[in-house]
Design an enzyme around this catalytic site. Structure first.
Site, short mmCIF file in Angstrom:
data_model
loop_
_atom_site.label_atom_id
_atom_site.label_comp_id
_atom_site.label_asym_id
_atom_site.label_seq_id
_atom_site.Cartn_x
_atom_site.Cartn_y
_atom_site.Cartn_z
N ASN A 1 -2.87 -12.05 2.11
CA ASN A 1 -2.23 -11.19 1.16
C ASN A 1 -3.48 -10.16 0.68
OD1 ASN A 1 0.19 -12.50 0.79
ND2 ASN A 1 -0.89 -14.26 -0.21
N HIS B 1 8.80 -17.47 -7.42
CA HIS B 1 7.69 -18.33 -6.82
C HIS B 1 7.77 -19.75 -7.27
CE1 HIS B 1 3.52 -19.40 -5.80
NE2 HIS B 1 4.09 -18.65 -4.74
N GLU C 1 10.04 -11.63 -10.49
CA GLU C 1 8.69 -10.92 -9.82
C GLU C 1 8.93 -9.35 -9.45
OE1 GLU C 1 7.87 -13.14 -6.23
OE2 GLU C 1 8.08 -14.89 -7.22
N SER D 1 7.78 -12.24 -3.14
CA SER D 1 6.85 -12.78 -2.27
C SER D 1 7.28 -13.01 -0.76
CB SER D 1 6.03 -14.22 -2.83
OG SER D 1 6.96 -15.07 -2.76
N ASP E 1 5.95 -11.44 -12.94
CA ASP E 1 5.00 -11.80 -11.99
C ASP E 1 4.74 -10.61 -11.22
OD1 ASP E 1 3.31 -12.85 -10.19
OD2 ASP E 1 4.36 -14.72 -10.00
N HIS F 1 2.39 -9.54 -6.26
CA HIS F 1 2.26 -8.82 -4.98
C HIS F 1 2.06 -7.47 -5.07
CE1 HIS F 1 2.55 -12.39 -2.57
NE2 HIS F 1 3.25 -12.66 -3.78
N LYS G 1 -5.02 -11.70 -4.09
CA LYS G 1 -4.38 -11.07 -3.08
C LYS G 1 -4.75 -9.78 -2.97
CE LYS G 1 -0.38 -13.84 -4.73
NZ LYS G 1 -0.60 -15.00 -3.72
C1 LIG Z 1 4.53 -14.54 -6.74
C2 LIG Z 1 3.47 -15.30 -6.90
N1 LIG Z 1 3.17 -15.98 -8.04
C3 LIG Z 1 2.07 -16.63 -8.19
C4 LIG Z 1 1.50 -17.02 -6.98
C5 LIG Z 1 0.36 -17.95 -7.15
O1 LIG Z 1 -0.83 -17.35 -7.29
P1 LIG Z 1 -2.45 -17.97 -6.47
O2 LIG Z 1 -2.20 -17.98 -5.23
O3 LIG Z 1 -3.50 -17.11 -7.42
O4 LIG Z 1 -2.30 -19.39 -7.25
C6 LIG Z 1 1.86 -16.57 -5.79
C7 LIG Z 1 1.22 -16.81 -4.74
O5 LIG Z 1 1.32 -17.08 -3.34
C8 LIG Z 1 2.83 -15.73 -5.66
O6 LIG Z 1 3.30 -15.36 -4.49
#
Ligand SMILES: Cc1ncc(COP(=O)(O)O)c(C=O)c1O
Length: 371
Positions: A31, A118, A164, A168, A193, A196, A225
């Site tokens: 990412n 997620h 989101e 993702s 969220d 991405h 990411k």
């Molecule tokens: C949409 C989303 N939120 C939160 C996270 C979690 O983030 P982190 O990898 O920093 O724990 C991810 C990780 O893949 C994600 O895709």
């Protein structure tokens, strides 16, 4: 042990056994969307900070000895960057999501969450005291119906919407403006969220919800990411951040992120904001256009190549790995049953030629499937 061996055997039978593999080949899977992970400015900042004696570990929770100026400086900068009253930095995005949903919604509240949200948000929602309701992906009518119903005879119930900005595993976007308007109409709190989108989309990479009214909005920005470091920032009205500092168990009962990590995240945000970030975003946007022509998808930097069967996705991924590409099969439970896929993740570190060559290797695999 036998029980666990049996479970592993069952996963293997279903083509679902996972193992750890070191990176190899052209990166189409991380990412690191802006390619900042190894950026010279970040390396230099790390070496300067180490030379100046920064602590390598925080040594305690933020409420005790673990709170350092690197955390404070990052949070102040991030509040300005993301246009929030206050921010709170966690070791990871997972921890930030988990803390948010287990702390803010109370037992009288209801969380409406998108079906594709997620796992970190889902886990937080499942562990929260609030009731929750799964909404079909991006279904505005379903959100409105639920909001209308929950608004009747409301008492002190608060409704939270969890989405989101860029999903993702599918790379499509939430209808944020419309959701924001619904939240204002029905007095609900929108939680976006931006994992991405952070660093990549919106003005100077500030996320897709940047510029929306922020009194009824919380955003979450992961820092591992596009920012190339690690951590998660919750951006919210000041009173909610103050409450999280006092009540969020994942914040209180955990050692603070290393100050060096906070300092590098701060540097990465500055890099993303400046000319370097802008030119990388422009390059990435051009790659997104090419990728959409070659592979379909939604025109973002996350391109799903749906293969269906788990085994099929694994076989195609292994074939492409053999051709020199680091691309992995994504299978349930990360995605829905029957939608195992390759998740092509674009980065400003790639070139147009990389995509064309990859497409040439992928094509016969897709044709074989169709035949
Ligand atoms: C949409 C989303 N939120 C939160 C996270 C979690 O983030 P982190 O990898 O920093 O724990 C991810 C990780 O893949 C994600 O895709």
């Amino acid at each position: 042990m036998k029980k666990f061996q049996e479970k592993l055997g069952q996963l293997e039978e279903r083509g679902r056994l996972r193992s750890l593999n070191l990176p190899a080949g052209i990166d189409l899977t991380s990412n690191d969307y802006l390619g900042l992970r190894g950026h010279p400015a970040l390396r230099r900042a790390a070496m300067d900070a180490i030379g100046a004696g920064i602590d390598l570990g925080a040594g305690g929770s933020r409420l005790l000895r673990g709170h350092q100026s690197a955390h404070e400086n990052l949070e102040i900068f991030a509040a300005g960057f993301f246009n929030a009253e206050k921010t709170l930095y966690f070791s990871s995005g997972y921890q930030a999501n988990f803390a948010l949903f287990t702390t803010l919604p109370s037992r009288h509240d209801v969380i409406l969450y998108d079906s594709l949200i997620h796992a970190s948000a889902r886990d937080g929602i499942n562990a929260s005291h609030a009731k929750s309701l799964r909404i079909p992906h991006n279904d505005l009518d379903a959100y409105e119906t639920a909001l209308k119903r929950l608004n009747e005879g409301k008492n002190d119930r608060r409704v939270w919407l969890a989405v989101e900005s860029v999903y993702s595993m599918d790379g499509d976007m939430a209808p944020l403006r419309e959701l924001g308007a619904l939240c204002r109409r029905y007095d609900a709190m929108l939680v976006v969220d931006e994992a991405h989108a952070t660093g990549v989309l919106g003005y100077e990479g500030r996320g897709l919800s940047f510029g929306m009214p922020h009194h009824n909005r919380i955003t979450l920005h992961t820092c591992g990411k596009a920012l190339g470091v690690a951590g998660g920032l919750v951006c919210a009205p000041g009173v909610l951040i103050d409450y999280m500092i006092n009540a969020a168990r994942p914040f209180i009962f955990s050692t603070a992120p290393p100050p060096l990590q906070a300092l590098l995240t701060h540097e990465a945000l500055k890099l993303a904001q400046g000319r370097e970030g802008q030119s990388r975003r422009e390059k990435l946007a051009a790659l997104c256009k090419t990728a959409q022509k070659l592979f379909g998808g939604h025109g973002t930097h996350i391109v799903p190549i749906i293969l269906g069967e788990d085994r099929r996705a694994v076989a195609v991924a292994e074939h492409l790995q053999g051709k020199g590409y680091d691309i992995r099969a994504i299978r349930p439970p990360s995605v829905a049953e029957g939608t195992a896929r390759l998740r092509l993740s674009l980065s400003a570190a790639l070139d147009e030629d990389d995509l064309h060559r990859f497409a040439a290797h992928l094509k016969p695999q897709m044709e074989r499937r169709a035949a």
